[in-house]
Scaffold this motif. Sequence first.
Motif, PDB file in Angstrom:
ATOM      1  N   PRO A 152       0.518  -0.931   0.041  1.00  0.00           N
ATOM      2  CA  PRO A 152       0.492  -0.270  -0.041  1.00  0.00           C
ATOM      3  C   PRO A 152       0.545   1.401   0.318  1.00  0.00           C
ATOM      4  O   PRO A 152       1.713   1.704   0.229  1.00  0.00           O
ATOM      5  N   ARG A 153       0.147   2.572  -0.816  1.00  0.00           N
ATOM      6  CA  ARG A 153       0.903   3.641  -0.365  1.00  0.00           C
ATOM      7  C   ARG A 153       0.172   3.766   0.999  1.00  0.00           C
ATOM      8  O   ARG A 153       1.169   5.689   0.926  1.00  0.00           O
ATOM      9  N   LEU A 154      -0.710   3.847   1.601  1.00  0.00           N
ATOM     10  CA  LEU A 154      -1.105   4.641   2.531  1.00  0.00           C
ATOM     11  C   LEU A 154      -0.660   3.467   3.497  1.00  0.00           C
ATOM     12  O   LEU A 154      -1.665   2.454   3.873  1.00  0.00           O
ATOM     13  N   LEU A 155      -0.447   3.057   4.900  1.00  0.00           N
ATOM     14  CA  LEU A 155      -0.274   2.290   6.157  1.00  0.00           C
ATOM     15  C   LEU A 155      -1.291   2.942   7.527  1.00  0.00           C
ATOM     16  O   LEU A 155      -0.779   4.065   7.825  1.00  0.00           O
ATOM     17  N   ILE A 156      -2.508   2.883   7.761  1.00  0.00           N
ATOM     18  CA  ILE A 156      -2.337   3.742   8.947  1.00  0.00           C
ATOM     19  C   ILE A 156      -2.964   2.533   9.934  1.00  0.00           C
ATOM     20  O   ILE A 156      -3.115   1.103   9.587  1.00  0.00           O
ATOM     21  N   VAL A 157      -2.079   2.511  10.720  1.00  0.00           N
ATOM     22  CA  VAL A 157      -2.097   1.767  12.251  1.00  0.00           C
ATOM     23  C   VAL A 157      -2.486   2.426  13.794  1.00  0.00           C
ATOM     24  O   VAL A 157      -2.433   3.684  13.828  1.00  0.00           O
ATOM     25  N   ASP A 158      -3.203   1.781  14.409  1.00  0.00           N
ATOM     26  CA  ASP A 158      -4.396   2.293  14.904  1.00  0.00           C
ATOM     27  C   ASP A 158      -3.336   1.660  16.515  1.00  0.00           C
ATOM     28  O   ASP A 158      -3.765   0.458  16.471  1.00  0.00           O
ATOM     29  N   GLU A 159      -3.454   2.180  17.591  1.00  0.00           N
ATOM     30  CA  GLU A 159      -2.568   2.017  19.027  1.00  0.00           C
ATOM     31  C   GLU A 159      -1.630   0.165  18.509  1.00  0.00           C
ATOM     32  O   GLU A 159      -1.863  -0.529  19.453  1.00  0.00           O
ATOM     33  N   PRO A 160      -0.969   0.122  18.112  1.00  0.00           N
ATOM     34  CA  PRO A 160       0.106  -0.467  17.449  1.00  0.00           C
ATOM     35  C   PRO A 160       0.979  -1.458  18.288  1.00  0.00           C
ATOM     36  O   PRO A 160       0.658  -2.370  18.350  1.00  0.00           O
ATOM     37  N   THR A 161       0.967  -0.526  19.345  1.00  0.00           N
ATOM     38  CA  THR A 161       1.957  -1.153  20.868  1.00  0.00           C
ATOM     39  C   THR A 161       1.648  -1.445  22.235  1.00  0.00           C
ATOM     40  O   THR A 161       1.840  -1.583  22.639  1.00  0.00           O
ATOM     41  N   ALA A 162       0.096  -0.685  21.978  1.00  0.00           N
ATOM     42  CA  ALA A 162      -0.327  -0.763  23.126  1.00  0.00           C
ATOM     43  C   ALA A 162      -0.656  -2.478  23.519  1.00  0.00           C
ATOM     44  O   ALA A 162      -0.648  -3.990  23.133  1.00  0.00           O
ATOM     45  N   GLY A 163      -0.084  -3.088  25.207  1.00  0.00           N
ATOM     46  CA  GLY A 163      -0.336  -4.043  25.444  1.00  0.00           C
ATOM     47  C   GLY A 163       1.666  -4.963  25.416  1.00  0.00           C
ATOM     48  O   GLY A 163       1.410  -6.063  25.810  1.00  0.00           O
ATOM     49  N   LEU A 164       1.830  -4.347  24.673  1.00  0.00           N
ATOM     50  CA  LEU A 164       3.899  -5.290  24.335  1.00  0.00           C
ATOM     51  C   LEU A 164       4.382  -4.718  25.402  1.00  0.00           C
ATOM     52  O   LEU A 164       4.530  -3.323  25.493  1.00  0.00           O
ATOM     53  N   ASP A 165       6.044  -5.420  24.688  1.00  0.00           N
ATOM     54  CA  ASP A 165       6.162  -5.632  25.558  1.00  0.00           C
ATOM     55  C   ASP A 165       7.438  -4.344  25.139  1.00  0.00           C
ATOM     56  O   ASP A 165       7.308  -4.188  24.469  1.00  0.00           O
ATOM     57  N   PRO A 166       8.315  -3.725  26.076  1.00  0.00           N
ATOM     58  CA  PRO A 166       9.564  -2.874  26.035  1.00  0.00           C
ATOM     59  C   PRO A 166      10.220  -3.763  24.255  1.00  0.00           C
ATOM     60  O   PRO A 166      10.480  -2.434  23.510  1.00  0.00           O
ATOM     61  N   GLU A 167      10.559  -4.545  24.746  1.00  0.00           N
ATOM     62  CA  GLU A 167      11.300  -4.813  23.074  1.00  0.00           C
ATOM     63  C   GLU A 167      10.819  -5.560  22.000  1.00  0.00           C
ATOM     64  O   GLU A 167      10.998  -4.757  21.617  1.00  0.00           O
ATOM     65  N   GLU A 168       9.255  -5.114  22.064  1.00  0.00           N
ATOM     66  CA  GLU A 168       8.155  -6.092  21.273  1.00  0.00           C
ATOM     67  C   GLU A 168       7.871  -4.212  20.909  1.00  0.00           C
ATOM     68  O   GLU A 168       8.496  -3.818  19.125  1.00  0.00           O
ATOM     69  N   ARG A 169       7.836  -2.822  21.474  1.00  0.00           N
ATOM     70  CA  ARG A 169       7.499  -1.846  21.148  1.00  0.00           C
ATOM     71  C   ARG A 169       8.816  -1.305  20.204  1.00  0.00           C
ATOM     72  O   ARG A 169       8.539  -0.632  19.701  1.00  0.00           O
ATOM     73  N   ILE A 170       9.813  -1.406  20.482  1.00  0.00           N
ATOM     74  CA  ILE A 170      11.038  -1.282  20.412  1.00  0.00           C
ATOM     75  C   ILE A 170      11.218  -1.829  18.769  1.00  0.00           C
ATOM     76  O   ILE A 170      11.307  -0.494  17.490  1.00  0.00           O
ATOM     77  N   ARG A 171      11.294  -2.619  18.747  1.00  0.00           N
ATOM     78  CA  ARG A 171      10.888  -3.599  16.803  1.00  0.00           C
ATOM     79  C   ARG A 171       9.468  -3.068  16.319  1.00  0.00           C
ATOM     80  O   ARG A 171      10.204  -3.244  15.245  1.00  0.00           O
TER      81      ARG A 171
END
Length: 291
Positions: A155-174
């Motif tokens: 896609p030319r437009l990517l929309i992500v809504d609250e993608p890191t909510a509930g993730l641990d710090p390592e997964e959030r960074i990734r």
Amino acid sequence: MDIEITTLTKTYRGGVHALSGIDLQIPTGMFGLLGTNGAGKTTLMRILAGVLPATSGRVLVGGHDLATPDGRTAVKQALGYLPQELGVYPDLSAREFLDYVALLKGIDSRADRRRRIAEVLELVALGDVADRKLKTYSGGMKRRVGIAQALLADPRLLIVDEPTAGLDPEERIRFRTLLAGLAANRTVLLSTHIVDDIAQVCPRLAVLAQGRVVFAGDTSALVAAARGRVWTVSTAGPPPAAGTVVSALHLPEGVQYRVVADICPQDNASPVDPSLEDGYVALMRQRQLTP
């Protein structure tokens, strides 16, 4: 793929105003949408994704008007969307799930589906576990599957809504690193209530509060708005009465408070350089104090 939003409103049944006269320009690249839960972020994301009609106003995505059938079709063909809650089939593997989604997206050739699925699985670092059932995946791995399905049609437009909510710090960074890389040749709109996610990857942002845009511009401009208004106070007693406490660091000799205040909160306070979180707190304080 630029987005132009003009006097956009959304009123739900019962007269609930989710969006009230939004005006916003979103350029190509990484753009953050910041606000508390209930600020109107998800409503705006769903309107931009074409799954929710606006009550009034105009939205142009890459020049396509979302108020017209042709415009909605054109935008959906250019869109990858990761909603806040993505339903998956737990007994399917990641590869099987992506094959199913690819069929829904109109990728009819089996060879093309296999090629594209392999590409997005490697992109989200799930190639080695692609044949494991989704019910065995961690929360962060499921979110990466969500990004993979959003990327299937390039896609030319990517929309992500609250993608890191509930993730641990390592997964959030990734996850943040992955999104930043994807923004090199497309528009990535990141909606979140987590200030640090915006601070790490978004050069531009808008802040929503009660369905209105209260700030739009460079991330650095929001940081600068708090300059001269951020202090640290170390004390063994109660927290400062003036200002808003942003954080509290417990030390052997007491507690060090980080405070956003319009004036020095107390005699032993020391001024410090602001962060994006400080700028956001200063903006919200100003909004509360200004009629």
